[in-house]
Design a protein around this motif. Structure first.
Motif, mmCIF file in Angstrom:
data_model
loop_
_atom_site.group_PDB
_atom_site.id
_atom_site.type_symbol
_atom_site.label_atom_id
_atom_site.label_comp_id
_atom_site.label_asym_id
_atom_site.label_seq_id
_atom_site.Cartn_x
_atom_site.Cartn_y
_atom_site.Cartn_z
ATOM 1 N N SER A 245 34.604 81.340 16.484
ATOM 2 C CA SER A 245 33.466 80.628 15.899
ATOM 3 C C SER A 245 33.281 79.296 16.608
ATOM 4 O O SER A 245 33.494 79.200 17.823
ATOM 5 N N GLY A 246 32.903 78.274 15.855
ATOM 6 C CA GLY A 246 32.580 76.989 16.456
ATOM 7 C C GLY A 246 33.729 76.352 17.212
ATOM 8 O O GLY A 246 33.518 75.719 18.262
ATOM 9 N N PHE A 247 34.946 76.486 16.711
ATOM 10 C CA PHE A 247 36.125 75.912 17.371
ATOM 11 C C PHE A 247 36.249 76.449 18.796
ATOM 12 O O PHE A 247 36.430 75.691 19.757
ATOM 13 N N HIS A 248 36.136 77.771 18.946
ATOM 14 C CA HIS A 248 36.313 78.398 20.251
ATOM 15 C C HIS A 248 35.108 78.136 21.159
ATOM 16 O O HIS A 248 35.277 77.843 22.355
ATOM 17 N N ILE A 249 33.901 78.233 20.586
ATOM 18 C CA ILE A 249 32.691 78.005 21.381
ATOM 19 C C ILE A 249 32.654 76.577 21.909
ATOM 20 O O ILE A 249 32.254 76.329 23.062
ATOM 21 N N THR A 250 33.088 75.616 21.101
ATOM 22 C CA THR A 250 33.115 74.217 21.534
ATOM 23 C C THR A 250 34.058 74.022 22.710
ATOM 24 O O THR A 250 33.714 73.360 23.703
ATOM 25 N N LEU A 251 35.253 74.600 22.603
ATOM 26 C CA LEU A 251 36.220 74.469 23.695
ATOM 27 C C LEU A 251 35.706 75.117 24.979
ATOM 28 O O LEU A 251 35.737 74.511 26.050
ATOM 29 N N VAL A 252 35.241 76.354 24.856
ATOM 30 C CA VAL A 252 34.794 77.085 26.050
ATOM 31 C C VAL A 252 33.582 76.411 26.684
ATOM 32 O O VAL A 252 33.517 76.258 27.918
ATOM 33 N N SER A 253 32.619 75.990 25.867
ATOM 34 C CA SER A 253 31.428 75.331 26.418
ATOM 35 C C SER A 253 31.799 74.021 27.100
ATOM 36 O O SER A 253 31.234 73.682 28.150
ATOM 37 N N GLY A 254 32.759 73.286 26.516
ATOM 38 C CA GLY A 254 33.209 72.033 27.128
ATOM 39 C C GLY A 254 33.859 72.261 28.481
ATOM 40 O O GLY A 254 33.583 71.543 29.453
ATOM 41 N N TRP A 255 34.717 73.277 28.559
ATOM 42 C CA TRP A 255 35.372 73.586 29.836
ATOM 43 C C TRP A 255 34.358 74.045 30.881
ATOM 44 O O TRP A 255 34.399 73.610 32.035
ATOM 45 N N LEU A 256 33.445 74.924 30.489
ATOM 46 C CA LEU A 256 32.456 75.427 31.435
ATOM 47 C C LEU A 256 31.565 74.303 31.952
ATOM 48 O O LEU A 256 31.277 74.220 33.155
ATOM 49 N N PHE A 257 31.133 73.430 31.036
ATOM 50 C CA PHE A 257 30.281 72.321 31.464
ATOM 51 C C PHE A 257 31.027 71.406 32.436
ATOM 52 O O PHE A 257 30.462 70.982 33.462
ATOM 53 N N ALA A 258 32.283 71.094 32.140
ATOM 54 C CA ALA A 258 33.064 70.203 33.010
ATOM 55 C C ALA A 258 33.215 70.799 34.409
ATOM 56 O O ALA A 258 33.068 70.098 35.421
ATOM 57 N N ILE A 259 33.494 72.097 34.472
ATOM 58 C CA ILE A 259 33.673 72.758 35.772
ATOM 59 C C ILE A 259 32.379 72.736 36.576
ATOM 60 O O ILE A 259 32.356 72.326 37.751
ATOM 61 N N PHE A 260 31.280 73.151 35.953
ATOM 62 C CA PHE A 260 30.009 73.209 36.686
ATOM 63 C C PHE A 260 29.462 71.813 36.988
ATOM 64 O O PHE A 260 28.799 71.616 38.022
ATOM 65 N N TYR A 261 29.751 70.869 36.117
ATOM 66 C CA TYR A 261 29.293 69.498 36.373
ATOM 67 C C TYR A 261 29.964 68.941 37.624
ATOM 68 O O TYR A 261 29.308 68.317 38.475
ATOM 69 N N LEU A 262 31.267 69.170 37.754
ATOM 70 C CA LEU A 262 31.988 68.705 38.947
ATOM 71 C C LEU A 262 31.476 69.408 40.200
ATOM 72 O O LEU A 262 31.380 68.803 41.272
ATOM 73 N N ILE A 263 31.143 70.687 40.053
ATOM 74 C CA ILE A 263 30.627 71.439 41.209
ATOM 75 C C ILE A 263 29.284 70.875 41.657
ATOM 76 O O ILE A 263 29.072 70.581 42.853
#
Length: 645
Positions: free
Chosen positions: A239-257
């Motif tokens: 739910s929200g706990f997992h979606i928040t973590l995954v979205s945060g990681w994905l955004f950080a990775i693509f933002y750095l790219i």
């Protein structure tokens, strides 16, 4: 008063999804099925009144009618096939659509023709459990199998969980077992189910199954009570706990790219393509996890947040939560009755209200800020979800705050990153991240066990009637949606409706006698207020024992007490009514006339159908409960999800 009313204009939309949900809830709890044609006509009429500017009261009534009629129309449109009775040792041909892995057994979802299982026309989805020793087929395999099927049971008591209704709205025709099968043809099916099955076989980790692939029962069954008592059982539902973590990681990775790609950053901010790519990754995670209702809710909220960041709007607001609510309601109105939906939205509404409206003062010290934020968030989520936890699970974890503060950081910082990494490394044959995650899991389980062993870690709670839950929900809505001027009228209304709901719970009497629809199993409240059953085991009513115990405010892990009959008859005498129950034919035949003529006997309950015109007023049929006053309340078993068409 007029000034107060005018002050509510900006929040009126927030009531929309709840008015529709109350309408749908009324439909699902009716004792009869309304006319389909009338429902369609009223659905169109109410939609017209909603679209055109009408008076506020008329629009509110139209929303309620729309929710009611939309649920009725949706029910008739999906028309899930149903089997008329249990089927044993039958042969079918079908295709493996999905495989569900649990800690105890593997369950196959098979698509077959409805006519094969006497369920009408079209196709049907059945779920069967594999017996031990039977190899697991692959998703996409066409098989010929010998199976046994059971009809999903209706509720065991008024307002109790109705599995037949849940199955109907989740496109499940029947459940059962598979004794043997052979593969007719093996086809590689290009679907998300195939990918999920492939990743399960490669990772070989129950943590990957649960936290990534969305298999809800993959966690060892003996561990679940510990996590529930520690207040972190929600971790095992994506739910929200997992979606928040995954979205945060994905955004950080693509933002750095994208920050490192100069031609992109010179034209647009790096966050925009990073958000778009992160959203695509999150969409993939949604389907990979099985698209449960709580996951869908969290994904929609994440989508709205991403869109708000891209277009420079307020990211998290009550309006966005209500939009997500409406979207899921239109997907399937029955979701409003499911625990995942209620708990998920209750928590997010509470947190948005806290941080957007209340705006608590946060300490400036960084360490205190983290502790304060985590504590307040956990307390708020616990308070807002408490009514639904009690209503669905009849218990409340007392040390949930402690469990969340200690265990959630372990899951966030260690277990979840390792599990997500294990998905990729397992494809290369390296499962060490999954192994390490399971070792940390064992450490967390040890902490959770210590919390669960604290005094009164879990308190049994009474049954919450639907009307009480409605008052409690309305109290929370007043708290969040009513905008006060000087007098905090929202808090006063909150307290008022909560007290009304609590009073209904306290003064609602508990039944003294319970009976299943087929009268195979009945229960009596004994002198020590514990339930005594006509049987200590009943395969057709496996979960009924626990349901009745919960309503009687008993622990479900206690031994089933069996009341012994006298000459084949169970006598039950109370101050306001006397009842006899007969389970076998010979005692019924030998005693029926005398029991009918006995003026001291108020009710006769028989396992066999009895036709006795002279004492028909005494003979009770169907599923029901009897209260101390002698009032009988029947269980509704005549809705579309109970009766094959």
């Amino acid at each position: 008063m007029q000034e107060l009313w005018q002050n509510q204009s900006s929040n009126l939309f927030l009531w929309t999804p709840f008015i529709m949900a109350f309408g749908a809830g009324l439909y699902f709890n009716l004792a009869f099925e309304p006319d389909t044609t009338l429902c369609i006509l009223f659905l169109i009429l109410s939609l017209i009144l909603i679209i055109f500017k009408t008076k506020l009261l008329i629009r509110a009534i139209s929303l309620f009618v729309f929710g009611f009629c939309y649920a009725a129309t949706f029910t008739n449109i999906i028309n899930t096939p149903q089997i008329p009775y249990g089927l044993h040792d039958i042969k079918i041909k079908g295709t493996i659509e999905n495989i569900d892995y649990t800690s105890k057994k593997t369950r196959l979802y098979i698509k077959t023709t409805a006519a094969t299982i006497k369920a009408g026309t079209g196709n049907a989805i059945i779920r069967v459990s594999l017996n031990d020793g039977i190899p697991i087929p692959k998703v996409g395999d066409e098989i010929s199998a010998e199976i046994g099927l059971f009809r999903p049971n209706g509720s065991d008591a008024p307002e109790a969980f109705d599995y037949a209704r849940w199955a109907y709205f989740n496109n499940l025709t029947a459940t059962g077992y598979l004794t043997k099968y052979e593969v007719i043809s093996s086809k590689t099916k290009n679907s998300m189910s195939t990918l999920r099955d492939y990743l399960h076989n490669k990772s070989k980790s129950f943590l990957v199954d649960t936290l990534v692939l969305g298999y809800k029962n993959a966690v060892p069954e003996t561990d679940n009570p510990i996590w529930t008592s520690a207040g972190v059982g929600h971790v095992w539902s994506i739910s929200g706990f997992h979606i928040t973590l995954v979205s945060g990681w994905l955004f950080a990775i693509f933002y750095l790219i994208f920050r490192s790609i100069a031609p992109v950053t010179r034209r647009i901010p790096a966050r925009i393509p990073a958000l778009i790519c992160a959203w695509i990754g999150l969409l993939f995670y949604l389907f990979l996890s099985g698209s449960d209702v709580a996951t869908v809710r969290a994904f929609i909220m994440a989508t709205l947040v991403f869109a708000a960041f891209i277009f420079g709007r307020n990211a998290i607001s009550m309006q966005n939560v209500c939009l997500a609510f409406c979207f899921i309601f239109f997907m399937n109105p029955h979701f409003v009755l499911q625990p995942g939906f209620q708990l998920s939205f209750a928590a997010i509404f509470g947190l948005v209200w806290l941080w957007n409206d209340v705006k608590p003062k946060i300490p400036k010290n960084k360490i205190l800020k983290v502790i304060f934020t985590a504590t307040l968030t956990s307390v708020t989520a616990t308070i807002f979800t408490a009514p639904f936890v009690i209503a669905h699970f009849y218990s409340m974890p007392i040390y949930g705050l402690i469990g969340n503060l200690i265990l959630l950081p372990i899951f966030s910082i260690a277990i979840m990153p390792l599990v997500m990494t294990a998905i990729f490394t397992s494809l290369l044959g390296w499962n060490y991240p999954a192994v390490l995650a399971e070792e940390i899991y064992k450490f967390s389980l040890m902490i959770g066990n210590q919390i669960s062993e604290l005094p009164n870690a879990t308190i049994s709670m009474p049954h919450v009637p639907n009307v009480a839950l409605v008052f409690i929900i309305f109290g929370f809505l007043c708290l969040m949606f009513i905008r006060p001027i000087k007098l905090k009228i929202n808090y006063l209304l909150f307290v008022l409706f909560i007290l009304i709901g609590i009073n209904i719970i306290i003064f609602q009497p508990r039944p003294l006698f319970y009976a299943t629809t087929d009268h195979e199993l009945v229960a009596f409240v004994g002198k020590d207020q514990k339930l005594e059953f006509s049987k200590s085991r009943a395969s057709n009513h496996f979960f009924t024992f626990n349901t009745w115990k919960q309503i009687n405010n008993e622990p479900i892990d206690t031994k089933n007490i069996r009341r012994k009959p006298v000459n084949g008859i169970w006598h039950y005498n109370t101050p306001n009514f006397n009842l006899v129950y007969i389970q076998k034919f010979v005692p019924l035949k030998d005693n029926l006339i005398n029991l009918c003529n006995d003026e001291n006997i108020d009710y006769i309950v028989s396992y066999f159908d009895v036709k006795a015109p002279t004492c028909n007023h005494k003979i009770l049929r169907g599923g029901f409960v009897i209260y101390p006053s002698g009032k009988i309340k029947y269980v509704n078993h005549n809705r579309p999800w109970h009766n094959p068409r």
